[in-house]
Write a protein that holds these residues in place. Structure first.
Motif, PDB file in Angstrom:
ATOM      1  N   ASP A 242       0.801  -1.218   0.000  1.00 36.80           N
ATOM      2  CA  ASP A 242       0.000   0.000   0.000  1.00 36.80           C
ATOM      3  C   ASP A 242       0.835   1.270   0.000  1.00 36.80           C
ATOM      4  OD1 ASP A 242      -2.356  -1.439  -0.024  1.00 36.80           O
ATOM      5  OD2 ASP A 242      -2.487  -1.515   2.152  1.00 36.80           O
ATOM      6  N   SER A 243       2.130   1.140   0.204  1.00 30.59           N
ATOM      7  CA  SER A 243       2.982   2.330   0.202  1.00 30.59           C
ATOM      8  C   SER A 243       4.275   2.045  -0.548  1.00 30.59           C
ATOM      9  CB  SER A 243       3.295   2.782   1.627  1.00 30.59           C
ATOM     10  OG  SER A 243       4.261   1.944   2.213  1.00 30.59           O
ATOM     11  N   LEU A 244       4.850   3.090  -1.115  1.00 29.06           N
ATOM     12  CA  LEU A 244       6.125   2.951  -1.809  1.00 29.06           C
ATOM     13  C   LEU A 244       7.234   2.530  -0.856  1.00 29.06           C
ATOM     14  CD1 LEU A 244       6.157   6.041  -4.196  1.00 29.06           C
ATOM     15  CD2 LEU A 244       5.867   3.649  -4.807  1.00 29.06           C
ATOM     16  N   ASP A 245       7.239   3.100   0.341  1.00 26.06           N
ATOM     17  CA  ASP A 245       8.294   2.766   1.305  1.00 26.06           C
ATOM     18  C   ASP A 245       8.280   1.287   1.667  1.00 26.06           C
ATOM     19  OD1 ASP A 245       9.234   5.367   1.316  1.00 26.06           O
ATOM     20  OD2 ASP A 245       8.030   5.951   3.058  1.00 26.06           O
ATOM     21  N   ALA A 246       7.096   0.732   1.877  1.00 33.07           N
ATOM     22  CA  ALA A 246       6.984  -0.698   2.199  1.00 33.07           C
ATOM     23  C   ALA A 246       7.467  -1.545   1.029  1.00 33.07           C
ATOM     24  CB  ALA A 246       5.555  -1.050   2.569  1.00 33.07           C
ATOM     25  N   ALA A 247       7.136  -1.144  -0.193  1.00 35.65           N
ATOM     26  CA  ALA A 247       7.571  -1.887  -1.372  1.00 35.65           C
ATOM     27  C   ALA A 247       9.089  -1.820  -1.530  1.00 35.65           C
ATOM     28  CB  ALA A 247       6.888  -1.333  -2.619  1.00 35.65           C
ATOM     29  N   VAL A 248       9.672  -0.659  -1.337  1.00 30.75           N
ATOM     30  CA  VAL A 248      11.121  -0.486  -1.450  1.00 30.75           C
ATOM     31  C   VAL A 248      11.844  -1.350  -0.412  1.00 30.75           C
ATOM     32  CG1 VAL A 248      13.010   1.175  -1.162  1.00 30.75           C
ATOM     33  CG2 VAL A 248      10.989   1.790  -2.514  1.00 30.75           C
ATOM     34  N   ASP A 249      11.355  -1.363   0.810  1.00 30.67           N
ATOM     35  CA  ASP A 249      11.950  -2.212   1.854  1.00 30.67           C
ATOM     36  C   ASP A 249      11.872  -3.684   1.474  1.00 30.67           C
ATOM     37  OD1 ASP A 249      12.546   0.020   3.374  1.00 30.67           O
ATOM     38  OD2 ASP A 249      10.838  -0.229   4.740  1.00 30.67           O
ATOM     39  N   ALA A 250      10.717  -4.113   0.961  1.00 34.27           N
ATOM     40  CA  ALA A 250      10.540  -5.517   0.578  1.00 34.27           C
ATOM     41  C   ALA A 250      11.461  -5.894  -0.575  1.00 34.27           C
ATOM     42  CB  ALA A 250       9.085  -5.779   0.212  1.00 34.27           C
ATOM     43  N   VAL A 251      11.595  -5.029  -1.554  1.00 33.49           N
ATOM     44  CA  VAL A 251      12.475  -5.300  -2.690  1.00 33.49           C
ATOM     45  C   VAL A 251      13.919  -5.416  -2.216  1.00 33.49           C
ATOM     46  CG1 VAL A 251      13.440  -4.334  -4.823  1.00 33.49           C
ATOM     47  CG2 VAL A 251      10.966  -4.284  -4.428  1.00 33.49           C
ATOM     48  N   SER A 252      14.371  -4.518  -1.382  1.00 30.82           N
ATOM     49  CA  SER A 252      15.743  -4.571  -0.865  1.00 30.82           C
ATOM     50  C   SER A 252      16.000  -5.873  -0.118  1.00 30.82           C
ATOM     51  CB  SER A 252      16.006  -3.384   0.063  1.00 30.82           C
ATOM     52  OG  SER A 252      15.960  -2.186  -0.652  1.00 30.82           O
ATOM     53  N   ARG A 253      15.075  -6.252   0.762  1.00 33.52           N
ATOM     54  CA  ARG A 253      15.221  -7.507   1.512  1.00 33.52           C
ATOM     55  C   ARG A 253      15.265  -8.705   0.566  1.00 33.52           C
ATOM     56  NH1 ARG A 253      11.251  -5.344   4.720  1.00 33.52           N
ATOM     57  NH2 ARG A 253       9.746  -6.772   3.799  1.00 33.52           N
ATOM     58  N   GLU A 254      14.366  -8.736  -0.403  1.00 33.92           N
ATOM     59  CA  GLU A 254      14.278  -9.858  -1.338  1.00 33.92           C
ATOM     60  C   GLU A 254      15.550  -9.982  -2.178  1.00 33.92           C
ATOM     61  OE1 GLU A 254      11.996 -13.099  -2.778  1.00 33.92           O
ATOM     62  OE2 GLU A 254      11.483 -11.696  -1.199  1.00 33.92           O
ATOM     63  N   LEU A 255      16.040  -8.879  -2.716  1.00 34.90           N
ATOM     64  CA  LEU A 255      17.257  -8.915  -3.524  1.00 34.90           C
ATOM     65  C   LEU A 255      18.428  -9.469  -2.715  1.00 34.90           C
ATOM     66  CD1 LEU A 255      17.001  -5.447  -5.301  1.00 34.90           C
ATOM     67  CD2 LEU A 255      16.706  -7.685  -6.377  1.00 34.90           C
ATOM     68  N   ASN A 256      18.605  -8.983  -1.509  1.00 28.14           N
ATOM     69  CA  ASN A 256      19.722  -9.432  -0.676  1.00 28.14           C
ATOM     70  C   ASN A 256      19.548 -10.861  -0.191  1.00 28.14           C
ATOM     71  OD1 ASN A 256      21.355  -7.080  -0.816  1.00 28.14           O
ATOM     72  ND2 ASN A 256      19.881  -6.038   0.483  1.00 28.14           N
ATOM     73  N   HIS A 257      18.327 -11.254   0.122  1.00 28.46           N
ATOM     74  CA  HIS A 257      18.048 -12.624   0.570  1.00 28.46           C
ATOM     75  C   HIS A 257      18.372 -13.630  -0.541  1.00 28.46           C
ATOM     76  CE1 HIS A 257      16.000 -16.003   2.443  1.00 28.46           C
ATOM     77  NE2 HIS A 257      15.335 -16.160   1.314  1.00 28.46           N
ATOM     78  N   VAL A 258      17.891 -13.373  -1.745  1.00 33.25           N
ATOM     79  CA  VAL A 258      18.137 -14.287  -2.864  1.00 33.25           C
ATOM     80  C   VAL A 258      19.616 -14.323  -3.201  1.00 33.25           C
ATOM     81  CG1 VAL A 258      17.686 -14.697  -5.318  1.00 33.25           C
ATOM     82  CG2 VAL A 258      15.800 -14.075  -3.788  1.00 33.25           C
ATOM     83  N   LEU A 259      20.260 -13.175  -3.218  1.00 33.91           N
ATOM     84  CA  LEU A 259      21.683 -13.116  -3.523  1.00 33.91           C
ATOM     85  C   LEU A 259      22.494 -13.922  -2.511  1.00 33.91           C
ATOM     86  CD1 LEU A 259      23.636 -11.897  -5.553  1.00 33.91           C
ATOM     87  CD2 LEU A 259      23.808  -9.905  -4.070  1.00 33.91           C
ATOM     88  N   ALA A 260      22.176 -13.810  -1.242  1.00 34.89           N
ATOM     89  CA  ALA A 260      22.872 -14.582  -0.210  1.00 34.89           C
ATOM     90  C   ALA A 260      22.653 -16.079  -0.404  1.00 34.89           C
ATOM     91  CB  ALA A 260      22.394 -14.146   1.181  1.00 34.89           C
ATOM     92  N   ALA A 261      21.430 -16.484  -0.740  1.00 31.63           N
ATOM     93  CA  ALA A 261      21.127 -17.901  -0.946  1.00 31.63           C
ATOM     94  C   ALA A 261      21.888 -18.453  -2.152  1.00 31.63           C
ATOM     95  CB  ALA A 261      19.616 -18.104  -1.119  1.00 31.63           C
ATOM     96  N   VAL A 262      21.940 -17.692  -3.235  1.00 34.18           N
ATOM     97  CA  VAL A 262      22.655 -18.128  -4.433  1.00 34.18           C
ATOM     98  C   VAL A 262      24.143 -18.221  -4.143  1.00 34.18           C
ATOM     99  CG1 VAL A 262      23.340 -17.418  -6.773  1.00 34.18           C
ATOM    100  CG2 VAL A 262      20.930 -17.313  -6.067  1.00 34.18           C
ATOM    101  N   ASN A 263      24.699 -17.242  -3.462  1.00 31.57           N
ATOM    102  CA  ASN A 263      26.130 -17.274  -3.133  1.00 31.57           C
ATOM    103  C   ASN A 263      26.463 -18.441  -2.225  1.00 31.57           C
ATOM    104  OD1 ASN A 263      26.637 -15.024  -4.682  1.00 31.57           O
ATOM    105  ND2 ASN A 263      26.503 -13.594  -2.963  1.00 31.57           N
ATOM    106  N   GLU A 264      25.562 -18.762  -1.306  1.00 32.75           N
ATOM    107  CA  GLU A 264      25.782 -19.914  -0.414  1.00 32.75           C
ATOM    108  C   GLU A 264      25.775 -21.214  -1.208  1.00 32.75           C
ATOM    109  OE1 GLU A 264      23.118 -21.990   2.949  1.00 32.75           O
ATOM    110  OE2 GLU A 264      23.663 -19.896   3.387  1.00 32.75           O
ATOM    111  N   ASP A 265      24.835 -21.345  -2.153  1.00 34.61           N
ATOM    112  CA  ASP A 265      24.780 -22.554  -2.984  1.00 34.61           C
ATOM    113  C   ASP A 265      26.042 -22.689  -3.847  1.00 34.61           C
ATOM    114  OD1 ASP A 265      22.354 -23.354  -2.016  1.00 34.61           O
ATOM    115  OD2 ASP A 265      21.185 -22.610  -3.732  1.00 34.61           O
ATOM    116  N   GLU A 266      26.525 -21.572  -4.379  1.00 33.65           N
ATOM    117  CA  GLU A 266      27.734 -21.606  -5.208  1.00 33.65           C
ATOM    118  C   GLU A 266      28.966 -21.964  -4.393  1.00 33.65           C
ATOM    119  OE1 GLU A 266      27.874 -17.838  -7.175  1.00 33.65           O
ATOM    120  OE2 GLU A 266      26.348 -18.419  -8.652  1.00 33.65           O
ATOM    121  N   ALA A 267      28.990 -21.619  -3.123  1.00 34.15           N
ATOM    122  CA  ALA A 267      30.133 -21.904  -2.262  1.00 34.15           C
ATOM    123  C   ALA A 267      30.220 -23.398  -1.912  1.00 34.15           C
ATOM    124  CB  ALA A 267      30.052 -21.072  -0.980  1.00 34.15           C
ATOM    125  N   ARG A 268      29.116 -24.085  -2.015  1.00 33.03           N
ATOM    126  CA  ARG A 268      29.110 -25.528  -1.662  1.00 33.03           C
ATOM    127  C   ARG A 268      29.778 -26.364  -2.668  1.00 33.03           C
ATOM    128  NH1 ARG A 268      22.986 -26.208   0.562  1.00 33.03           N
ATOM    129  NH2 ARG A 268      23.185 -24.652   2.144  1.00 33.03           N
TER     130      ARG A 268
END
Length: 94
Positions: free
Chosen positions: A68-94
């Motif tokens: 419902d707000s731009l700020d909430a969407a921006v926070d969610a996008v930032s969290r999602e980008l970093n979460h996925v990136l961390a998961a992919v980097n962890e998988d690549e490290a294995r």
């Protein structure tokens, strides 16, 4: 306004801006014609929400959310980008 507020693409993510205020983030996959992950952020014209966030994992849909707000969407996008990136980097490290 949405385009200006969304974060830059971290790590290997690529950010593309499309007409109509749509921003797509893509994480390339070396082994697949599909992206490893994709996040599309767009104004939501189908409901009373302000912004819709749509996720893909590989070639499959991985869900969506509305905000419902731009700020909430921006926070969610930032969290999602970093979460996925961390998961992919962890998988690549294995």
């Amino acid at each position: 306004m949405l385009i200006d507020k969304l974060p830059a693409a971290p790590g290997n993510w690529e950010r593309n801006e499309e007409p109509g205020g749509i921003v797509e983030y893509r994480l390339p996959d070396k082994n697949s014609p599909c992206t490893a992950a994709k996040i599309a952020v767009r104004p939501d014209i189908l409901s009373d929400a302000t912004v819709r966030l749509v996720r893909k994992r590989g070639c499959s849909d991985a869900g969506s959310n509305t905000f419902d707000s731009l700020d909430a969407a921006v926070d969610a996008v930032s969290r999602e980008l970093n979460h996925v990136l961390a998961a992919v980097n962890e998988d690549e490290a294995r």
